[in-house]
Motif scaffolding. Structure first.
Motif, PDB file in Angstrom:
ATOM      1  N   CYS A 196      10.337  36.890 -35.243  1.00 38.38           N
ATOM      2  CA  CYS A 196       9.671  37.687 -36.285  1.00 38.38           C
ATOM      3  C   CYS A 196       8.682  38.709 -35.720  1.00 38.38           C
ATOM      4  CB  CYS A 196       8.948  36.766 -37.265  1.00 38.38           C
ATOM      5  SG  CYS A 196       7.531  35.929 -36.522  1.00 38.38           S
ATOM      6  N   GLY A 197       8.197  38.481 -34.518  1.00 35.39           N
ATOM      7  CA  GLY A 197       7.295  39.450 -33.879  1.00 35.39           C
ATOM      8  C   GLY A 197       5.834  39.338 -34.265  1.00 35.39           C
ATOM      9  N   VAL A 240       9.508  40.970 -27.813  1.00 36.61           N
ATOM     10  CA  VAL A 240      10.570  40.201 -28.466  1.00 36.61           C
ATOM     11  C   VAL A 240      11.897  40.855 -28.081  1.00 36.61           C
ATOM     12  CG1 VAL A 240      11.491  39.356 -30.658  1.00 36.61           C
ATOM     13  CG2 VAL A 240       9.025  39.608 -30.370  1.00 36.61           C
ATOM     14  N   CYS A 258       1.923  32.235 -35.288  1.00 34.13           N
ATOM     15  CA  CYS A 258       3.353  31.938 -35.384  1.00 34.13           C
ATOM     16  C   CYS A 258       3.646  31.152 -36.669  1.00 34.13           C
ATOM     17  CB  CYS A 258       3.828  31.128 -34.176  1.00 34.13           C
ATOM     18  SG  CYS A 258       5.587  30.728 -34.336  1.00 34.13           S
ATOM     19  N   VAL A 303       6.262  29.634 -37.668  1.00 32.75           N
ATOM     20  CA  VAL A 303       7.125  28.453 -37.580  1.00 32.75           C
ATOM     21  C   VAL A 303       6.658  27.500 -36.459  1.00 32.75           C
ATOM     22  CG1 VAL A 303       9.139  29.590 -38.577  1.00 32.75           C
ATOM     23  CG2 VAL A 303       8.774  29.728 -36.113  1.00 32.75           C
ATOM     24  N   ALA A 318       6.288  27.870 -33.290  1.00 33.49           N
ATOM     25  CA  ALA A 318       7.203  27.845 -32.134  1.00 33.49           C
ATOM     26  C   ALA A 318       6.465  28.076 -30.821  1.00 33.49           C
ATOM     27  CB  ALA A 318       8.290  28.904 -32.316  1.00 33.49           C
TER      28      ALA A 318
HETATM   29  S1  SF4 Z   1       7.104  32.873 -31.241  1.00 32.31           S
HETATM   30 FE1  SF4 Z   1       6.715  32.637 -33.440  1.00 32.31          FE
HETATM   31  S2  SF4 Z   1       5.602  34.466 -34.021  1.00 32.31           S
HETATM   32 FE2  SF4 Z   1       6.541  34.903 -32.031  1.00 32.31          FE
HETATM   33  S3  SF4 Z   1       8.469  35.895 -32.538  1.00 32.31           S
HETATM   34 FE3  SF4 Z   1       8.898  33.716 -32.283  1.00 32.31          FE
HETATM   35  S4  SF4 Z   1       8.753  32.876 -34.370  1.00 32.31           S
HETATM   36 FE4  SF4 Z   1       7.752  34.896 -34.443  1.00 32.31          FE
END
Ligand code: SF4
Ligand code: SF4
Length: 385
Positions: free
Chosen positions: A329-330, A343, A365, A367, A369
């Motif tokens: 998602c960035g 990303v 973030c 999710v 992650a």
């Molecule tokens: S680490 Fe989390 S915030 Fe970053 S791009 Fe991946 S899902 Fe999105």
């Protein structure tokens, strides 16, 4: 002596929270408002997530605060915050929906701030930072109610009254301040300057369910069963009392150490007048963030201290993306003050050479992650701290 009121609040049942908040207002003698007074209620809405995640101030607390303000004549009440990431009407609207603020506004008639305006405000008493961009509803308010959540924090150890005010800085100007003040002590001085600028007339802390571990967004729920409140002269004392409750002395919370140094905060709870219910016993096993850095070089002889200073950034915890869970998602890249995340191929990658270990990426973030990882020797040395 600064006053802090404490009321046992076991649940978010609206009637129980309303009774507790009413008691805080009485104990602290919150006075009546002119109907023209612009009152801003500033919750912690760090990210778009439901109240059960315990990252944000619970809507029952905000509703009870709004009702107490209305009972004292306030008519121009605005709920406002700048969550992490971009500061736009669309993002604000989504955050209000998810965190329960839209429902509070619907039930009480309070307004939700949807303008993304801000302006520069000067704070003559600032020790490090004397100019801040602050969101309009805070810059223009006659009275700010700071409604914080008790949480641990990967960078500042504690998120409570003082840290909540960082959300008065709009959107991506927050990472800029992280970049300007990457050192923890400097960052804390800046936060105390900001708190002196905002001077919230009242702070109400939601510690019914707190967050322990990798806060401010990646930790877990910990029931504490308490709400606390203080007028401006007790803001720092409120943080001191709640930090102590979860086992943190002022030496482990940089904003508190700074406030003590400046004479804004007593150095122990004996210097605080506690009102309401008795202070509960310390929660000895309250989980601290994995990022908690060790600082033992001060107690070592010269050459050894130098070696530790060299090793510490290499051994200290750092963010690590769990590729299988990253959805690309960035948001982490957008919030990274050092612009060290890219990303590619739908996965975030961190260039550690430029990382300042502020953990904004971990915080943002959606999710979860991003983990906070340290090498085994650090984990061993960190045990029990
Ligand atoms: S680490 Fe989390 S915030 Fe970053 S791009 Fe991946 S899902 Fe999105
Ligand atoms: S990668 Fe994460 S911890 Fe490192 S500077 Fe960027 S936001 Fe901060």
């Amino acid at each position: 002596m600064p006053q802090v009121s404490l009321i046992k609040t076991e649940s978010y049942d609206p009637a129980e929270v309303e009774r507790a908040v009413a008691r805080h207002f009485e104990l602290l003698g919150v006075e009546a408002f002119s109907p023209d007074a612009r009152v801003t209620v500033k919750p912690n809405l760090i990210m778009r997530c439901p109240p059960e995640r315990t990252a944000t101030t619970h809507p029952a607390v905000i509703e009870a605060v709004v009702r107490q303000l209305q009972a004292r004549g306030a008519r121009r009440i605005t709920i406002a915050d700048s969550p992490g990431g971009l500061y736009t009407p669309q993002i604000l609207s989504a955050a209000y929906e998810a965190t329960g603020m839209a429902a509070v506004a619907g039930r009480t008639g309070a307004s939700l701030n949807l303008s993304a305006g801000s302006r520069n405000v000067h704070v003559a008493e600032g020790a490090l930072c004397r100019d801040f961009d602050v969101i309009d509803p805070v810059a223009d308010a006659d009275f700010v109610v700071n409604c914080c959540k008790l949480k641990t924090h990967c960078m500042t150890t504690l998120s409570c009254g003082v840290k909540n005010l960082f959300g008065c800085v709009p959107g991506l100007l927050k990472p800029q301040l992280h970049y300007r003040f990457p050192d923890g002590e400097q960052f804390a001085r800046m936060l105390v300057d900001l708190s002196v600028l905002v001077k919230p007339g009242l702070t109400v802390a939601d510690a019914v369910d707190a967050m322990e571990g990798d806060g401010p967004t990646g930790g877990r729920r910990r029931h504490v069963g308490l709400t606390a409140a203080a007028k401006y002269d007790g803001l720092y004392a409120l943080d001191l009392v709640l930090a102590g409750l979860i086992g943190l002395g002022p030496d482990r919370v940089p904003m508190l150490a700074e406030a003590v140094r400046r004479g804004l905060c007593p150095d122990g709870v004996s210097g605080v007048e506690l009102l309401g219910d008795p202070l509960p016993p310390v929660i000895e096993d309250f989980l601290m963030p994995a990022s908690k850095k060790l600082n033992f070089s001060g107690s070592l002889p010269g050459p050894l201290a130098k070696a530790v200073d060299w090793l510490e950034p290499r051994l200290a915890p750092r963010p690590k993306v769990r590729e299988r869970d990253c959805v690309g998602c960035g948001r982490c890249a957008e919030s990274c003050p050092a612009k060290t995340i890219t990303v590619t191929g739908g996965k975030a990658k961190i260039d550690y050479a430029k990382c300042i270990r502020c953990f904004c990426c971990h915080e943002m973030c959606p999710v979860r992650a991003i983990d906070i990882r340290s090498v085994p020797v650090f984990r061993f040395l960190s045990k029990g701290r």
